[in-house]
Design a protein around this motif. Structure first.
Motif, PDB file in Angstrom:
ATOM      1  N   ASP A 112       0.812  -1.217   0.000  1.00 45.99           N
ATOM      2  CA  ASP A 112       0.000   0.000   0.000  1.00 45.99           C
ATOM      3  C   ASP A 112       0.849   1.272   0.000  1.00 45.99           C
ATOM      4  OD1 ASP A 112       1.080  -0.039   2.535  1.00 45.99           O
ATOM      5  OD2 ASP A 112      -0.846  -0.007   3.580  1.00 45.99           O
ATOM      6  N   GLY A 113       2.163   1.107  -0.124  1.00 46.49           N
ATOM      7  CA  GLY A 113       3.037   2.270  -0.146  1.00 46.49           C
ATOM      8  C   GLY A 113       3.317   2.836   1.225  1.00 46.49           C
ATOM      9  N   GLY A 114       2.947   2.103   2.289  1.00 43.13           N
ATOM     10  CA  GLY A 114       3.171   2.577   3.655  1.00 43.13           C
ATOM     11  C   GLY A 114       4.608   2.402   4.088  1.00 43.13           C
ATOM     12  N   ASP A 115       4.776   2.042   5.340  1.00 41.28           N
ATOM     13  CA  ASP A 115       6.108   1.896   5.920  1.00 41.28           C
ATOM     14  C   ASP A 115       6.978   0.925   5.137  1.00 41.28           C
ATOM     15  OD1 ASP A 115       5.874   3.685   8.036  1.00 41.28           O
ATOM     16  OD2 ASP A 115       5.088   2.178   9.405  1.00 41.28           O
ATOM     17  N   ARG A 116       8.274   1.185   5.198  1.00 39.72           N
ATOM     18  CA  ARG A 116       9.258   0.284   4.598  1.00 39.72           C
ATOM     19  C   ARG A 116      10.339   0.028   5.642  1.00 39.72           C
ATOM     20  NH1 ARG A 116      12.156   4.225   0.147  1.00 39.72           N
ATOM     21  NH2 ARG A 116      13.110   5.637   1.649  1.00 39.72           N
ATOM     22  N   TYR A 117      10.899  -1.163   5.578  1.00 35.02           N
ATOM     23  CA  TYR A 117      11.841  -1.614   6.590  1.00 35.02           C
ATOM     24  C   TYR A 117      13.132  -2.084   5.948  1.00 35.02           C
ATOM     25  CZ  TYR A 117       7.778  -1.812   9.693  1.00 35.02           C
ATOM     26  OH  TYR A 117       6.675  -1.491  10.436  1.00 35.02           O
ATOM     27  N   PRO A 118      14.287  -1.624   6.456  1.00 34.18           N
ATOM     28  CA  PRO A 118      15.530  -2.282   6.055  1.00 34.18           C
ATOM     29  C   PRO A 118      15.401  -3.745   6.472  1.00 34.18           C
ATOM     30  CG  PRO A 118      15.982  -0.287   7.335  1.00 34.18           C
ATOM     31  CD  PRO A 118      14.510  -0.562   7.432  1.00 34.18           C
ATOM     32  N   ILE A 119      16.112  -4.637   5.799  1.00 29.94           N
ATOM     33  CA  ILE A 119      15.909  -6.053   6.057  1.00 29.94           C
ATOM     34  C   ILE A 119      17.231  -6.777   6.295  1.00 29.94           C
ATOM     35  CG2 ILE A 119      15.869  -6.593   3.603  1.00 29.94           C
ATOM     36  CD1 ILE A 119      13.683  -8.700   4.277  1.00 29.94           C
ATOM     37  N   VAL A 120      17.212  -7.701   7.256  1.00 30.16           N
ATOM     38  CA  VAL A 120      18.345  -8.586   7.521  1.00 30.16           C
ATOM     39  C   VAL A 120      17.975  -9.951   6.958  1.00 30.16           C
ATOM     40  CG1 VAL A 120      19.767  -9.706   9.282  1.00 30.16           C
ATOM     41  CG2 VAL A 120      19.079  -7.303   9.564  1.00 30.16           C
ATOM     42  N   TRP A 121      18.829 -10.449   6.073  1.00 27.06           N
ATOM     43  CA  TRP A 121      18.605 -11.698   5.338  1.00 27.06           C
ATOM     44  C   TRP A 121      19.330 -12.869   5.996  1.00 27.06           C
ATOM     45  CZ3 TRP A 121      15.519 -11.571   0.988  1.00 27.06           C
ATOM     46  CH2 TRP A 121      15.201 -10.302   0.497  1.00 27.06           C
ATOM     47  N   PRO A 122      18.939 -14.100   5.662  1.00 26.15           N
ATOM     48  CA  PRO A 122      19.647 -15.272   6.186  1.00 26.15           C
ATOM     49  C   PRO A 122      21.114 -15.287   5.749  1.00 26.15           C
ATOM     50  CG  PRO A 122      17.552 -15.926   5.181  1.00 26.15           C
ATOM     51  CD  PRO A 122      17.772 -14.471   4.842  1.00 26.15           C
ATOM     52  N   ALA A 123      21.968 -15.907   6.556  1.00 22.47           N
ATOM     53  CA  ALA A 123      23.380 -16.105   6.183  1.00 22.47           C
ATOM     54  C   ALA A 123      23.425 -16.808   4.836  1.00 22.47           C
ATOM     55  CB  ALA A 123      24.088 -16.940   7.245  1.00 22.47           C
ATOM     56  N   GLY A 124      24.360 -16.413   3.996  1.00 22.66           N
ATOM     57  CA  GLY A 124      24.491 -17.029   2.674  1.00 22.66           C
ATOM     58  C   GLY A 124      23.721 -16.316   1.580  1.00 22.66           C
ATOM     59  N   THR A 125      22.911 -15.338   1.935  1.00 25.01           N
ATOM     60  CA  THR A 125      22.196 -14.541   0.938  1.00 25.01           C
ATOM     61  C   THR A 125      23.207 -13.646   0.228  1.00 25.01           C
ATOM     62  OG1 THR A 125      20.201 -14.542   2.304  1.00 25.01           O
ATOM     63  CG2 THR A 125      20.351 -12.834   0.603  1.00 25.01           C
ATOM     64  N   SER A 126      23.008 -13.427  -1.066  1.00 23.09           N
ATOM     65  CA  SER A 126      23.946 -12.589  -1.817  1.00 23.09           C
ATOM     66  C   SER A 126      23.202 -11.590  -2.699  1.00 23.09           C
ATOM     67  CB  SER A 126      24.882 -13.461  -2.665  1.00 23.09           C
ATOM     68  OG  SER A 126      24.148 -14.203  -3.609  1.00 23.09           O
ATOM     69  N   TRP A 127      23.962 -10.658  -3.255  1.00 22.50           N
ATOM     70  CA  TRP A 127      23.442  -9.592  -4.113  1.00 22.50           C
ATOM     71  C   TRP A 127      24.038  -9.746  -5.500  1.00 22.50           C
ATOM     72  CZ3 TRP A 127      19.823  -6.212  -4.831  1.00 22.50           C
ATOM     73  CH2 TRP A 127      20.023  -5.086  -5.625  1.00 22.50           C
ATOM     74  N   ASP A 128      23.205  -9.769  -6.519  1.00 17.91           N
ATOM     75  CA  ASP A 128      23.646  -9.788  -7.913  1.00 17.91           C
ATOM     76  C   ASP A 128      23.420  -8.384  -8.462  1.00 17.91           C
ATOM     77  OD1 ASP A 128      24.099 -10.069 -10.618  1.00 17.91           O
ATOM     78  OD2 ASP A 128      22.713 -11.735 -10.886  1.00 17.91           O
ATOM     79  N   SER A 129      24.498  -7.600  -8.563  1.00 16.30           N
ATOM     80  CA  SER A 129      24.361  -6.200  -8.978  1.00 16.30           C
ATOM     81  C   SER A 129      23.944  -6.066 -10.438  1.00 16.30           C
ATOM     82  CB  SER A 129      25.655  -5.430  -8.717  1.00 16.30           C
ATOM     83  OG  SER A 129      26.722  -5.997  -9.436  1.00 16.30           O
ATOM     84  N   ALA A 130      24.324  -7.007 -11.284  1.00 16.68           N
ATOM     85  CA  ALA A 130      23.971  -6.918 -12.706  1.00 16.68           C
ATOM     86  C   ALA A 130      22.464  -6.966 -12.916  1.00 16.68           C
ATOM     87  CB  ALA A 130      24.655  -8.035 -13.490  1.00 16.68           C
ATOM     88  N   SER A 131      21.775  -7.823 -12.157  1.00 23.17           N
ATOM     89  CA  SER A 131      20.322  -7.948 -12.313  1.00 23.17           C
ATOM     90  C   SER A 131      19.554  -7.271 -11.185  1.00 23.17           C
ATOM     91  CB  SER A 131      19.922  -9.424 -12.375  1.00 23.17           C
ATOM     92  OG  SER A 131      20.203 -10.070 -11.135  1.00 23.17           O
ATOM     93  N   GLU A 132      20.272  -6.603 -10.255  1.00 22.82           N
ATOM     94  CA  GLU A 132      19.666  -6.003  -9.067  1.00 22.82           C
ATOM     95  C   GLU A 132      18.718  -6.992  -8.404  1.00 22.82           C
ATOM     96  OE1 GLU A 132      18.082  -2.072 -10.036  1.00 22.82           O
ATOM     97  OE2 GLU A 132      20.006  -1.239  -9.411  1.00 22.82           O
TER      98      GLU A 132
END
Length: 154
Positions: free
Chosen positions: A69-89
């Motif tokens: 609904d466009g309300g609050d947003r939260y920074p998020i802590v992910w499980p160990a082993g989670t990664s970021w693929d910058s090419a595909s965001e």
């Protein structure tokens, strides 16, 4: 200390370099681009009982889960082993599930205050979420720390 209300935010997870400067090349074991993750997997059974759901949102260098609904947003802590693929965001879960910015996600977890990030994850992560937190409760979403705790919704 944990809050057990569902974060039905339309998961606008603002995947934004875990609130850090992606151009600086984050090297912390708990930071991978905008992804903040637990330092080690949890081998115990269970986790927190609330749901973490919404859309992934990248805003500058902060990654959020945001309500549909466009309300609050939260920074998020992910499980160990989670990664970021910058090419595909995209966030890649430990089980290999790909969750691009803008997609809906669903998982188990809860919320905690910013200081809890420092005591459980580390100072680098706390500094990042301190710059990114902007919701009504000044809280951070924590996904349960196991491989399949969060995945694309639907």
């Amino acid at each position: 200390m944990a809050r057990y209300r569902s974060i039905t935010l339309g998961l606008a997870l603002t995947l934004a370099t875990a609130c850090g400067d992606s151009s600086a090349g984050t090297t912390s074991a708990v930071l991978d681009g905008p992804v903040i993750r637990y330092p080690e997997p949890d081998t115990s059974e269970g986790g927190e009982g609330a749901s973490v759901e919404g859309r992934l949102v990248l805003d500058g260098d902060c990654l959020y889960v945001a309500g549909h609904d466009g309300g609050d947003r939260y920074p998020i802590v992910w499980p160990a082993g989670t990664s970021w693929d910058s090419a595909s965001e995209s966030v890649i879960s430990p089980s290999g599930a790909r969750m691009p910015v803008g997609s809906a996600v669903f998982g188990g977890g809860g919320t905690h205050d910013v200081e809890y990030v420092g005591s459980s994850i580390g100072d680098d992560a706390e500094a990042l979420v301190s710059r990114c937190v902007d919701n009504t409760y000044s809280e951070v979403a924590f996904v349960n720390n196991n491989d399949d705790a969060i995945a694309p919704a639907g």
